[in-house]
Write a protein that holds these residues in place. Sequence first.
Motif, PDB file in Angstrom:
ATOM      1  N   ILE A  24       0.843  -1.202   0.000  1.00 25.94           N
ATOM      2  CA  ILE A  24       0.000   0.000   0.000  1.00 25.94           C
ATOM      3  C   ILE A  24       0.873   1.245   0.000  1.00 25.94           C
ATOM      4  N   GLN A  25       0.474   2.200  -0.833  1.00 22.54           N
ATOM      5  CA  GLN A  25       1.065   3.540  -0.835  1.00 22.54           C
ATOM      6  C   GLN A  25      -0.118   4.493  -0.745  1.00 22.54           C
ATOM      7  N   GLN A  26      -0.040   5.457   0.172  1.00 29.29           N
ATOM      8  CA  GLN A  26      -1.161   6.390   0.302  1.00 29.29           C
ATOM      9  C   GLN A  26      -0.680   7.780   0.668  1.00 29.29           C
ATOM     10  N   ALA A  27      -1.485   8.750   0.252  1.00 32.47           N
ATOM     11  CA  ALA A  27      -1.163  10.160   0.496  1.00 32.47           C
ATOM     12  C   ALA A  27      -2.462  10.902   0.773  1.00 32.47           C
ATOM     13  N   TYR A  28      -2.336  12.073   1.352  1.00 28.46           N
ATOM     14  CA  TYR A  28      -3.501  12.827   1.801  1.00 28.46           C
ATOM     15  C   TYR A  28      -3.574  14.163   1.088  1.00 28.46           C
ATOM     16  N   LEU A  29      -4.765  14.427   0.529  1.00 23.50           N
ATOM     17  CA  LEU A  29      -5.028  15.705  -0.120  1.00 23.50           C
ATOM     18  C   LEU A  29      -5.569  16.702   0.894  1.00 23.50           C
ATOM     19  N   CYS A  30      -6.159  16.179   1.965  1.00 25.49           N
ATOM     20  CA  CYS A  30      -6.744  16.993   3.022  1.00 25.49           C
ATOM     21  C   CYS A  30      -6.860  16.102   4.249  1.00 25.49           C
ATOM     22  N   VAL A  31      -6.694  16.665   5.446  1.00 29.74           N
ATOM     23  CA  VAL A  31      -6.826  15.852   6.656  1.00 29.74           C
ATOM     24  C   VAL A  31      -8.040  16.234   7.500  1.00 29.74           C
ATOM     25  N   VAL A  34     -10.787  14.043   6.067  1.00 30.78           N
ATOM     26  CA  VAL A  34      -9.746  13.219   5.462  1.00 30.78           C
ATOM     27  C   VAL A  34     -10.138  12.881   4.023  1.00 30.78           C
ATOM     28  N   VAL A  35      -9.263  13.278   3.101  1.00 33.52           N
ATOM     29  CA  VAL A  35      -9.388  12.889   1.694  1.00 33.52           C
ATOM     30  C   VAL A  35      -8.062  12.255   1.317  1.00 33.52           C
ATOM     31  N   ARG A  36      -8.121  10.959   1.018  1.00 27.21           N
ATOM     32  CA  ARG A  36      -6.915  10.162   0.813  1.00 27.21           C
ATOM     33  C   ARG A  36      -6.936   9.517  -0.565  1.00 27.21           C
ATOM     34  N   ILE A  37      -5.729   9.366  -1.127  1.00 25.44           N
ATOM     35  CA  ILE A  37      -5.573   8.528  -2.315  1.00 25.44           C
ATOM     36  C   ILE A  37      -4.737   7.332  -1.919  1.00 25.44           C
ATOM     37  N   ARG A  38      -5.044   6.179  -2.525  1.00 24.26           N
ATOM     38  CA  ARG A  38      -4.334   4.961  -2.147  1.00 24.26           C
ATOM     39  C   ARG A  38      -4.101   4.095  -3.373  1.00 24.26           C
ATOM     40  N   ARG A  39      -2.883   3.569  -3.417  1.00 28.89           N
ATOM     41  CA  ARG A  39      -2.556   2.501  -4.348  1.00 28.89           C
ATOM     42  C   ARG A  39      -2.424   1.244  -3.508  1.00 28.89           C
ATOM     43  N   GLN A  40      -3.173   0.204  -3.885  1.00 31.73           N
ATOM     44  CA  GLN A  40      -3.118  -1.071  -3.180  1.00 31.73           C
ATOM     45  C   GLN A  40      -2.839  -2.131  -4.235  1.00 31.73           C
ATOM     46  N   ASP A  43      -4.469  -1.558  -7.687  1.00 29.06           N
ATOM     47  CA  ASP A  43      -5.766  -0.887  -7.601  1.00 29.06           C
ATOM     48  C   ASP A  43      -5.569   0.498  -6.990  1.00 29.06           C
ATOM     49  N   TYR A  44      -6.413   1.439  -7.405  1.00 28.15           N
ATOM     50  CA  TYR A  44      -6.271   2.832  -6.992  1.00 28.15           C
ATOM     51  C   TYR A  44      -7.620   3.354  -6.498  1.00 28.15           C
ATOM     52  N   TYR A  45      -7.583   4.138  -5.387  1.00 24.88           N
ATOM     53  CA  TYR A  45      -8.811   4.627  -4.777  1.00 24.88           C
ATOM     54  C   TYR A  45      -8.651   6.058  -4.274  1.00 24.88           C
ATOM     55  N   LEU A  46      -9.775   6.750  -4.240  1.00 16.94           N
ATOM     56  CA  LEU A  46      -9.914   8.024  -3.543  1.00 16.94           C
ATOM     57  C   LEU A  46     -10.868   7.739  -2.396  1.00 16.94           C
ATOM     58  N   THR A  47     -10.492   8.129  -1.182  1.00 10.10           N
ATOM     59  CA  THR A  47     -11.303   7.836   0.000  1.00 10.10           C
ATOM     60  C   THR A  47     -11.608   9.120   0.752  1.00 10.10           C
ATOM     61  N   TYR A  48     -12.859   9.238   1.184  1.00  8.79           N
ATOM     62  CA  TYR A  48     -13.292  10.296   2.089  1.00  8.79           C
ATOM     63  C   TYR A  48     -13.620   9.634   3.419  1.00  8.79           C
ATOM     64  N   ALA A  67      -4.934   9.083 -12.778  1.00  4.61           N
ATOM     65  CA  ALA A  67      -5.534  10.020 -11.830  1.00  4.61           C
ATOM     66  C   ALA A  67      -4.803   9.965 -10.492  1.00  4.61           C
ATOM     67  N   TYR A  68      -4.452   8.757 -10.055  1.00  2.06           N
ATOM     68  CA  TYR A  68      -3.701   8.598  -8.810  1.00  2.06           C
ATOM     69  C   TYR A  68      -2.366   9.350  -8.894  1.00  2.06           C
ATOM     70  N   GLN A  69      -1.618   9.142  -9.969  1.00  2.28           N
ATOM     71  CA  GLN A  69      -0.322   9.810 -10.139  1.00  2.28           C
ATOM     72  C   GLN A  69      -0.487  11.326 -10.156  1.00  2.28           C
ATOM     73  N   HIS A  70      -1.517  11.821 -10.829  1.00  5.31           N
ATOM     74  CA  HIS A  70      -1.781  13.258 -10.898  1.00  5.31           C
ATOM     75  C   HIS A  70      -2.080  13.818  -9.501  1.00  5.31           C
ATOM     76  N   LEU A  71      -2.950  13.141  -8.763  1.00  3.17           N
ATOM     77  CA  LEU A  71      -3.318  13.619  -7.432  1.00  3.17           C
ATOM     78  C   LEU A  71      -2.172  13.484  -6.432  1.00  3.17           C
ATOM     79  N   LYS A  72      -1.339  12.469  -6.603  1.00  2.00           N
ATOM     80  CA  LYS A  72      -0.208  12.276  -5.687  1.00  2.00           C
ATOM     81  C   LYS A  72       0.715  13.487  -5.696  1.00  2.00           C
TER      82      LYS A  72
END
Length: 151
Positions: A24-31, A34-40, A43-48, A67-72
């Motif tokens: 898993i690799q994950q990063a936060y756009l907002c805390v 919480v708005v998170r992006i994750r690579r698992q 597979d790629y996800y945006l999580t609220y 989209a994941y790479q762009h948001l990261k």
Amino acid sequence: MEIERKYLIHQLPKELETFPSRKIQQAYLCVNPVVRIRRQNDDYYLTYKGKGMMVREEYNLPLTKEAYQHLKEKADGLVLSKTRYLLPLPNDLTIELDVFDAPYEGLWLAEVEFPTEDEANAFVPPAWFGEDVTFSSAYHNSTLSSGKKRG
């Protein structure tokens, strides 16, 4: 709705590598919220995630790799990397054991998700679990991404 308990782990179980795992690799756009992006794996996800500790809203949306790479590139703080091992428990529960990479190597956290709050409150953790940190925001991944010292 996500209902989970979280624990520090001081000693990893034997034969950990025999259990299924995900990188898993994950990063936060907002805390806040919480708005998170994750690579698992692949597979790629945006999580609220809403407010709360043991119980909180959680919504996952699929992302493309692009989209994941762009948001990261827009993420705040550290991009966290960890291996998540899936260990079975009775009653169809699963331990999600996170073994963190740098800069948090040596940090091991176990989470268990439950179908109800009552089951979460009645949970008796395995003997090898350490402190219950469910109600400590210091061990939220969003806090760890800030790079600030835990404690």
